[in-house]
Motif scaffolding. Structure first.
Motif, PDB file in Angstrom:
ATOM      1  N   LYS A 150      -0.715  -7.825  -8.986  1.00 47.33           N
ATOM      2  CA  LYS A 150      -2.163  -7.700  -8.889  1.00 47.33           C
ATOM      3  C   LYS A 150      -2.518  -6.271  -8.476  1.00 47.33           C
ATOM      4  O   LYS A 150      -1.911  -5.707  -7.583  1.00 47.33           O
ATOM      5  CB  LYS A 150      -2.655  -8.685  -7.820  1.00 47.33           C
ATOM      6  N   SER A 151      -3.486  -5.695  -9.127  1.00 41.87           N
ATOM      7  CA  SER A 151      -3.916  -4.352  -8.775  1.00 41.87           C
ATOM      8  C   SER A 151      -5.383  -4.229  -9.124  1.00 41.87           C
ATOM      9  O   SER A 151      -6.043  -5.211  -9.452  1.00 41.87           O
ATOM     10  CB  SER A 151      -3.078  -3.325  -9.524  1.00 41.87           C
ATOM     11  N   TYR A 152      -5.902  -3.001  -9.035  1.00 39.10           N
ATOM     12  CA  TYR A 152      -7.319  -2.810  -9.327  1.00 39.10           C
ATOM     13  C   TYR A 152      -7.607  -2.923 -10.816  1.00 39.10           C
ATOM     14  O   TYR A 152      -8.744  -2.986 -11.233  1.00 39.10           O
ATOM     15  CB  TYR A 152      -7.827  -1.466  -8.791  1.00 39.10           C
ATOM     16  N   TYR A 181       6.544   3.695  -6.838  1.00 37.81           N
ATOM     17  CA  TYR A 181       6.156   2.825  -7.957  1.00 37.81           C
ATOM     18  C   TYR A 181       7.339   2.042  -8.512  1.00 37.81           C
ATOM     19  O   TYR A 181       7.184   0.930  -8.996  1.00 37.81           O
ATOM     20  CB  TYR A 181       5.537   3.630  -9.091  1.00 37.81           C
TER      21      TYR A 181
END
Lengths: 348, 348
Positions: free
Chosen positions: A69-71, A260
Motif C-alpha cells: 500500500k502506498s500513496y 526501496y
C-alpha cells in the motif's frame, strides 16, 4: 502471399511496450520486465495518438512495482510500467491538439499511447529543451522546489543537506537553498559526481558517501549543525545526518531509495525510540510528501524555475539512454546510483 | 542560653527544599532526591519572597534529572528540583507586588523562594481555582491547546487519538478535539481512569492499555483510521497507533513518558525503516514541540480555555498530594501512571 511484405511496410509501427512481468523481491532484475508488441491503437473521438519521444526513469517506480500500500496504486502484473513521457501528437481527434504538437504526458514505458488530453501539457521547444519537462522543469524539479520551500523553509545562513546531490531532485534542492541564502551541503557517490555537485551545481561542500570516513566528513562540513535535511535516500546517510540535526530542524521526506529494495524485518538495535526522543528534545519536524499535494504552487514554480535557469542560477545534468529496450537495465542501474544526472530514455 | 528557644520561635520558617541527589539510571528512586533545610532568604531590592502553596509535578521533570542534551538544561546535582508553582507573596521589595498577592511562579520543589518578578503571573482566585494555573489553565492545558490546534489541526469528522487521557494534557486534547468537531478516542490505564475519560471528559471511546487485546480494541474504536495522534507516551501505544494512521495524519509529539526511564540500546528489529517508509507513503507529519515556542497563542488560550471551562465544555481532574516531603514518591508514581488526574503537591 506476395502482398504481405508490401502491405506490412504501409502499416504504422508496432507499439513496443514494457510490462511488469513479476514483482521483485529485493532489487529488481531484468526478468521482472517483459517487452511486448501490440498494434498501434487508433484514436477515438476526443483522443490523440502519441508517439513517445522520451521516457523519464525515476526511483518512485520501484514502489509501483510492489503490491504494498502506498500513496499510489501499484502497477498490476502484465500492465505497462508507469512513467512520465515527452511525446509528439501523431494523430488528433481532440480539438485542443494537432499533429506535431509536443506534450508532456504520463504514457509509461512504451512507444505509442492514446490520450484523451487529461494530464497533457503542451511544451514549447523554443522556451526550453523538451527533456527538461521530465527533470528540472518537471516532477523532480517541482519535488525539490515544493518540498524545500514549503516544508524545509531554509533561512539565510542555515545549513541544508541533501543526498543524491547529482540527481535531479538533490541538485535542484541545493541550488534553491543557495538562492535562499542557505549553505548547501551535498552528498554523492564517487569523485565524478562529487565534482559535478561542487563545480557545476555550486554546492558549498560535497561529501562522498563511499568514503570510509563519511560520517566524520559530513560533521566537519556542517560545523553549525544541520537545519534542513531533504531526505531522498534514507539508510546510512540518514544515520550520519541524524546526530547533527539542530533544534527545530525540518526534514522533508520525498524518497528513501536506499531502502526501496529492502525486505525487512530489519536487524536491531531498534532505533525508533532514539528517533522519537530526538524528535521531542529537538522539536524536529519530519514530513513525508508527494509533490502532487502542492499543485497550487505549480505556476510559481514554472515562473521562478524558468527564470533561475535563464539566469544560470539553476543548472541541470541529463543522462540519456537510447532505446526503450534498455529501460529496464537503466532503471536497475538508477536504484544502484549508476546514472549520472537525470535519467531519461530516448525512445523515438 | 535560655534566650534561644524564644528567639527561635520568632524566626521565620526554615526553607525546606528537595534537591537532586544523584541522576537516576532507569526509573528514579527516592535516593535520587534529598530533602534539605536552609534559612528563608530575605528579598533584596526589586525582589519578592514567595511562600509556595502548590507544586506541579509533570513528566518532563524526568528529563531534567538526566544530563542528556535536551531542549532545556538539566538540573545540576545538589540543585533544587525544577517545577511550576503557585505561591503567595510574603514580603515585597518589588513595586509590582504586595504581600498577599497570589502568583504563578517557577520556584521548584521548595517551600520558599525569591523572585525578581521575571516569569511571575498574578492569579485571581475569584476567576478560577489557583491550582488550575498548574493544569488546565497552565502549562499542560496550553501544551494540549497549542499542539493540537497548531500541529494536529483536527477537522470535523476526523479521529483524534490521545494516550494518558485521564491526565491533564490528554484530557484537554480530547475535549478540544470534540469542540472542533472531531471524534476523540482516549487511552488510559485501568477501569477507573477509563470511566473518568468516558464519563467526565466525554470522549467518544476509551481503551484500557492494560487489556491483552489493546491493539485490536483500538483498531475497532477507530474504524476510519487515525488522523491525529497526539503523542505523549510512546512505547506500545505508538506501536498500536502506527498501523492505523491515515494518509496525511499529523503527530504532535510532546512527551514519551513510556520511554523516559529506558536506558537503551533497544532490542531489534529496527523499526526506523518501517516508520520512515510510512512517513513517505502516507505523507505523515511528525513534529516534536514544546509549548514555549507557541507563546504568541497564550492570550487566545487563556481567553478560549476560560470560556470553555465556564461553559462546562472542558472539565479537569486534580490529584492533590499533601506535603513537600511526599513529592519524590508522588513523582515516581506519576511516571508509573499511579496519579489520577493532574498531580499537584500542596505545600503550605
Amino acid at each position: 502471399m506476395q502482398a504481405y511484405p508490401l502491405q506490412e511496410s504501409t502499416l504504422p509501427d508496432r507499439n513496443l511496450r514494457i510490462v511488469l512481468a513479476s514483482r521483485p523481491v529485493g532489487p529488481p532484475s531484468p526478468d521482472n520486465f517483459r517487452i511486448e508488441q501490440a498494434p498501434v491503437p487508433s484514436p477515438g473521438e476526443g483522443q490523440v495518438l502519441l508517439k513517445i519521444l522520451y521516457l523519464s526513469l525515476d526511483p518512485y517506480m520501484r514502489g509501483r512495482m510492489s503490491a504494498a500500500k502506498s500513496y499510489a496504486a501499484p502497477v498490476e502484473i502484465g500492465q505497462v510500467m508507469e512513467g512520465g513521457t515527452v511525446a509528439e501528437v501523431l494523430e488528433s481527434r481532440h480539438p485542443g491538439y494537432s499533429p506535431g504538437d509536443l506534450v508532456l504526458s504520463h504514457s509509461g514505458w512504451q512507444t505509442h499511447a492514446l490520450s484523451d488530453g487529461a494530464g497533457l501539457r503542451k511544451l514549447d521547444p523554443a522556451q526550453a529543451p523538451v527533456t527538461t519537462a521530465l527533470g528540472v522543469l518537471g516532477m523532480p524539479g517541482f519535488t525539490a522546489y515544493a518540498g524545500l520551500l514549503t516544508i524545509g523553509q531554509p533561512k539565510p545562513g542555515e545549513t541544508v543537506v541533501v543526498a543524491a546531490a547529482s540527481g535531479p531532485v538533490g541538485a535542484t534542492v541545493g541550488q534553491i537553498a543557495k538562492i535562499k541564502g542557505a549553505r548547501a551541503v551535498g552528498i554523492a557517490g564517487g569523485p565524478e559526481k562529487c565534482a559535478l555537485v561542487r563545480d557545476a551545481f555550486g554546492f558549498d561542500a560535497v561529501i562522498d558517501h563511499r568514503s570510509p570516513t563519511f560520517a566524520e566528513e559530513l560533521r566537519a562540513a556542517c560545523p553549525d549543525g544541520i537545519d534542513v535535511y531533504f531526505e531522498n535516500v534514507g539508510g546510512k546517510v540518514w544515520e550520519a545526518v541524524f546526530p547533527l540535526l539542530n533544534p527545530f530542524a525540518r526534514i522533508p521526506v520525498c524518497g528513501l531509495i536506499a531502502q526501496y529494495n529492502a525486505t525487512g524485518p530489519f536487524e536491531g538495535p531498534d532505533r525508533l525510540p532514539v528517533l522519537m526522543r530526538d524528535v521531542l528534545t529537538k522539536s524536529l519536524t519530519i514530513r513525508g510528501f508527494i509533490q502532487r499535494e502542492f499543485q497550487a504552487q505549480r505556476p510559481a514554480f514554472y515562473r521562478e524555475m524558468a527564470q533561475w535557469i535563464a539566469e544560470g542560477r539553476v543548472r541541470y545534468k541529463e543522462d540519456i539512454v537510447l532505446g526503450l529496450e534498455n529501460a529496464p537495465e537503466a532503471f536497475i542501474g538508477l536504484l544502484e546510483g549508476r546514472n549520472f544526472g537525470k535519467l531519461i530514455v530516448q525512445i523515438a
